[in-house]
Design an enzyme around this catalytic site. Structure first.
Site, PDB file in Angstrom:
ATOM      1  N   LYS A   1       0.840  -1.201   0.000  1.00 11.81           N
ATOM      2  CA  LYS A   1       0.000   0.000   0.000  1.00 11.81           C
ATOM      3  C   LYS A   1       0.874   1.249   0.000  1.00 11.81           C
ATOM      4  O   LYS A   1       1.918   1.278   0.659  1.00 11.81           O
ATOM      5  CB  LYS A   1      -0.908  -0.027   1.240  1.00 11.81           C
ATOM      6  CG  LYS A   1      -1.979   1.056   1.265  1.00 11.81           C
ATOM      7  CD  LYS A   1      -2.879   0.896   2.481  1.00 11.81           C
ATOM      8  CE  LYS A   1      -3.997   1.937   2.496  1.00 11.81           C
ATOM      9  NZ  LYS A   1      -4.907   1.765   3.647  1.00 11.81           N
TER      10      LYS A   1
ATOM     11  N   SER B   1      -9.864   1.588   2.542  1.00 12.07           N
ATOM     12  CA  SER B   1      -8.995   2.372   1.681  1.00 12.07           C
ATOM     13  C   SER B   1      -7.904   1.563   0.967  1.00 12.07           C
ATOM     14  O   SER B   1      -7.348   2.050  -0.013  1.00 12.07           O
ATOM     15  CB  SER B   1      -8.332   3.464   2.507  1.00 12.07           C
ATOM     16  OG  SER B   1      -7.468   2.890   3.476  1.00 12.07           O
TER      17      SER B   1
ATOM     18  N   SER C   1     -10.138  -0.715   6.734  1.00  9.03           N
ATOM     19  CA  SER C   1      -9.498  -0.516   5.426  1.00  9.03           C
ATOM     20  C   SER C   1      -8.744  -1.716   4.867  1.00  9.03           C
ATOM     21  O   SER C   1      -8.333  -1.689   3.709  1.00  9.03           O
ATOM     22  CB  SER C   1      -8.536   0.669   5.482  1.00  9.03           C
ATOM     23  OG  SER C   1      -9.249   1.867   5.422  1.00  9.03           O
TER      24      SER C   1
END
Lengths: 93, 498
Positions: free
Chosen positions: B84, B160, B184
């Site tokens: 990420k 996310s 997330s």
């Protein structure tokens, strides 16, 4: 109700410039979010006292560690403006 | 040879790398070929690193050397992972999908990166798209465009950490790292048919993770199976002197000060190995708002658990309905503090104003997207004098009540079962107009962040909608430090395949 003026005040505290149009939209958004979170006012909190959790303060010895020129260079390179080995900013006084 | 990426897991790839079925270079090349074909549409990666093949060559050499010396090859050596875009990798751009860090290059490695790459020999393919600074539940709030769900390109991958989830679901990486502040990792895992873990607060180091809500954030893995997620978790967990919030005794066998383990655990034995766990279901919180397919999947999962010998119990969590409102006070408060560091001076984007104060206003206006601004203002509001007691202080008090409810429930059950999200993946654009509708996505996931408890989303089935099979995930929550109970039950309920 959150007014446009409240949003201007918050934006000033948070150091963000907002457009006029954005201020209107944010007043509406913040209002609807606050209406939603207002539910917590009904929660039976009793006589709550702040308590520490499982996480505690961790101390270390105050030892000076020399950063290599290369690492220092990398850090300063990330600054938007530099002058030699310094981060450059506008005059403050 | 042609490697079947779709059916590949970390355990299978590890076996093949050792037995010489394929090399790390061949494996990585297969992923690079898929990325070339599919990333344009899915948009899982913001950047694929240019040194991926070099990393693979080093891994092949390390594997050959270890084999020659008759030494054990680490499970993750040569395994290609996606990271990420809010986890620092030294020398690489890390932007948190924000304009304010568009050209920022990390000056050090996050501890999780050190553990995966340097200690275990894993390969980092690239950095994945996300909601800007991890603020969102759909990956539509990235400054660099939306990521699509590989199961149905009209739908979001969740967020996310949507880029990491889409990368694994689209066979563009074998597994991935994400971060989870309110769901997330787990919600995108559920939308993309993956296993996703939010570890116990303090078990995985956050050194090198860009902070969003510091009392809530944890780094965790995405895997195609529960077993894959477990392997990565075991590689990244543990105390780190660089993160003082990591716990001293992070192992599941140890009793953590805030947990209430059963007696056999206190003595260091795993109760879950002696008999099947007791699973609690808070039906009072699940009676409305669930998509019918999710409700049916929950019922099917319960039947499956019973078939495996688990005891199912109804439980009550009296204050759980306050979780989401509490979260949307505490999280923005912490966001407003954490985002204060972006000032256009030390690093990141700088926009010029008339004087140094105006430089802040201009830089932050040019760099932060709408959702980040919204949360900063909301956080500034709930922390401002006159409102602090009504919001932030009160939210912390309710947070304590919620944690006590869970601890009490764990006196009679080992695991709590709920769906991960109220519905399967929604369509791109469906929830962007109303922030509160988007926030409701987190209704089942925020509790684990507020309480610090570990929670795992397990892929448990599909719902057929408009001709596409959309994944559904179930969430398991256990006591502090008891991830092993989650893995065990997760393996019993997971459904593999697409």
């Amino acid at each position: 109700m959150i007014s446009k003026k409240d949003i201007e005040n918050l934006a000033n505290l948070a150091r963000i410039r907002l457009s006029e149009e954005e201020k209107e939209g944010l007043a509406k958004d913040v209002d609807s979010i606050l209406a939603y979170v207002d539910q917590i006012k009904a929660a039976p909190i009793g006589d709550f006292k702040q308590q520490p959790g499982a996480v505690k303060n961790v101390m270390r010895e105050d030892v000076i560690v020399m950063t290599s020129d290369k690492d220092r260079g990398r850090l300063i390179d990330e600054a938007p403006k530099r002058e030699g080995d310094f981060v450059a900013v506008k005059k403050i006084l | 040879m042609k490697i079947n990426l779709q059916s590949l897991t970390i355990i299978k790839a590890h076996k093949s790398l050792i037995e010489g079925d394929f090399t790390a270079v061949e494996l990585v090349q297969s992923y690079l070929d898929e990325i070339k074909k599919k990333n344009g549409e899915i948009h899982a990666y913001l950047e694929v690193y240019e040194d991926v093949l070099d990393q693979a060559k080093s891994a092949d050499k390390a594997i050959a050397d270890l084999k020659k010396e008759n030494k054990e090859v680490p499970m993750l050596m040569g395994i290609p992972l996606a990271i990420k875009d809010n986890i620092l990798v030294k020398g690489k751009t890390v932007s948190a999908a924000s304009k304010i860090l568009e050209n920022y290059k990390a000056t050090y490695d996050a501890t999780v990166i050190k553990r995966l790459q340097q200690e275990n020999g894993a390969i980092l393919i690239g950095r994945t798209n996300m909601d800007e600074f991890a603020m969102g539940g759909s990956t539509e709030k990235s400054a660099y465009g939306v990521t699509k769900n590989p199961h149905d390109m009209r739908r979001v991958p969740g967020g996310s950490s949507g880029g990491s989830a889409a990368a694994v679901a689209g066979d563009l990486a074998l597994a991935a790292l994400g971060s989870d502040t309110g769901g997330s990792i787990r919600q995108p895992a559920s939308f993309c048919g993956l296993a996703g873990l939010k570890p116990t607060y303090g078990v995985v180091s956050r050194y090198g993770l860009m902070a969003m809500g510091s009392s809530l954030d944890q780094i965790g893995p995405f895997g195609k199976t529960v077993g894959d997620a477990e392997i990565i978790f075991n590689a990244i967990r543990g105390r780190d002197p660089m993160d003082s919030t990591t716990l001293e005794k992070p192992k599941a066998e140890n009793t953590l000060p805030i947990s209430k383990h059963g007696e056999s655990k206190v003595k260091g034995k795993k109760a879950t190995n002696l008999k099947k766990s007791v699973i609690g279901v808070p039906w009072h919180f699940l009676d409305k708002g669930l998509d019918p397919a999710v409700k049916k999947n929950l019922d099917d999962t319960i039947s499956k658990l019973k078939g495996h010998g688990y005891e199912i119990k109804e439980i009550t969590l009296p204050n759980i309905a306050y979780s989401l409102p509490v979260y949307y006070v505490i999280m923005p408060a912490e966001v407003s503090s954490n985002m204060a560091r972006f000032d256009g001076v030390k690093y990141g984007l700088h926009a010029d104003g008339k004087n140094s104060i105006e430089d802040y206003f201009e830089s932050r206006a040019a760099g932060f997207g709408p959702e980040v601004r919204r949360r900063i203002l909301l956080g500034t509001y709930v922390l401002s004098s006159g409102y602090y007691d009504a919001y932030y202080y009160r939210a912390n008090a309710v947070r304590r009540l919620i944690t006590e409810d869970f601890n009490k429930a764990f006196e009679s059950v080992d695991i709590i079962l709920t769906p991960t999200a109220p519905s399967p993946a929604f369509k791109i654009g469906e929830k962007t107009a109303d922030p509160v509708a988007m926030y409701l996505e987190d209704i089942f996931t925020v509790t684990a962040n507020l309480t610090g408890l570990p929670a795992l989303s397990v892929p448990t089935g599909f719902s057929e909608i408009e001709g596409k099979k959309l994944p559904i995930g179930m969430q398991l929550t256990s006591r502090h430090g008891d991830e092993s109970a989650l893995f065990q039950a997760g393996k019993d309920i997971e459904v593999e395949g697409k």
